[in-house]
Design a protein around this motif. Structure first.
Motif, mmCIF file in Angstrom:
data_model
loop_
_atom_site.group_PDB
_atom_site.id
_atom_site.type_symbol
_atom_site.label_atom_id
_atom_site.label_comp_id
_atom_site.label_asym_id
_atom_site.label_seq_id
_atom_site.Cartn_x
_atom_site.Cartn_y
_atom_site.Cartn_z
ATOM 1 N N GLY A 188 2.801 12.693 3.014
ATOM 2 C CA GLY A 188 1.919 11.653 3.533
ATOM 3 C C GLY A 188 0.453 11.947 3.290
ATOM 4 N N PRO A 189 -0.402 11.034 3.689
ATOM 5 C CA PRO A 189 -0.112 9.866 4.534
ATOM 6 C C PRO A 189 0.482 8.693 3.754
ATOM 7 N N ALA A 216 -0.390 9.379 10.056
ATOM 8 C CA ALA A 216 0.004 9.706 8.686
ATOM 9 C C ALA A 216 1.330 9.087 8.266
ATOM 10 N N THR A 217 2.290 9.000 9.189
ATOM 11 C CA THR A 217 3.613 8.472 8.844
ATOM 12 C C THR A 217 3.990 7.249 9.680
#
Length: 270
Positions: A188-189, A216-217
């Protein structure tokens, strides 16, 4: 463990002590960068499974068994403070860190990233262990598994209950995967727009995720809400809280930084 919320400004000071950051997350890297910029001596510790961050400090890779345990490392390196910014599901290292700090009378600070909240249009099934996943599966055909490293026997079992299983991790699985398991290497992000398009392109009808929190996710969760996709969500495991006057928890990066900088200033004044 004391929960702190108030933030007070502090000035940069030359560091008279060292802090060990237990990292491996984007939050940990941001914390390390801020503390380094505040002229605080930092040792950044990672497992070394994915990548070594580009930080202007000492990097410790691997565990602490070679030193006889973390408590011996803390003493040998003259660590005055441990900042635990590991993943919310990395309970083993967090528990060991608290115990080591308690033995060494070293201050322990944990950054507890706020978890995701479920909104009315979210179609979540909350679980706490893998055995519950199989009971939560309905008749989904294309499953997106994004819950970090998954035991091989779990992958095999999941593959038998789905047409296509998409596995996204930063590290390639060590064992051979079933033919209908598609491994995707990614770090990620991940933004919502890209995630939503990917889910549509692959006709995903179920996501298996951990409630990791953070931005980020989160894109996949927001995308699932928009597309009406079911989500099997692992709830966070309990982390050991060792009673101590030297143990603190914060839920924002600013709170961690301010607390440590204030500690640094008070020690420097003495």
């Amino acid at each position: 463990m004391k929960m702190q919320s108030k933030i007070t400004p502090t000035k940069k000071t030359l560091s008279p002590y060292k802090i060990l950051i237990l990292g491996g997350t984007s939050d940990a890297r941001r914390l390390a960068t801020s503390l380094i910029n505040s002229q605080i001596a930092v040792i950044y510790s990672i497992a070394g499974l994915v990548r070594t961050p580009d930080l202007a400090c000492q990097i410790h890779i691997g565990g602490f068994s070679q030193y006889g345990g973390m408590q011996h490392y803390l003493k040998d390196q003259d660590i005055q403070c441990v900042l635990d910014a590991t993943h919310p599901f990395a309970v083993n290292i967090s528990n060991k860190a608290q115990q080591a700090c308690s033995l060494c009378q070293t201050q322990y600070i944990r950054f507890e990233r706020p978890q995701w909240n479920q909104y009315p249009n979210d179609k979540w099934t909350s679980i706490i262990q893998w055995s519950e996943v199989f009971g939560a599966l309905k008749h989904q055909k294309n499953v997106f598994l994004t819950a970090g490293q998954t035991p091989h026997d779990i992958l095999v079992k999941l593959s038998k209950q789905t047409k296509n299983l998409f596995l996204r991790t930063a590290v390639q699985p060590k064992e051979a995967l079933p033919n209908n398991v598609n491994w995707i290497k990614a770090i990620g992000p991940f933004d919502q727009v890209s995630e939503q398009q990917w889910l549509k392109d692959n006709q995903i009808d179920l996501i298996i995720s951990k409630n990791s929190g953070g931005q980020a996710t989160y894109g996949k969760i927001a995308a699932a809400r928009e597309l009406g996709i079911d989500v099997i969500m692992f709830q966070r495991p309990a982390i050991l809280h060792v009673p101590s006057d030297q143990s603190f928890a914060f839920n924002t990066l600013d709170q961690c930084i301010e607390h440590i900088c204030n500690l640094n200033g008070s020690i420097y004044e003495h």
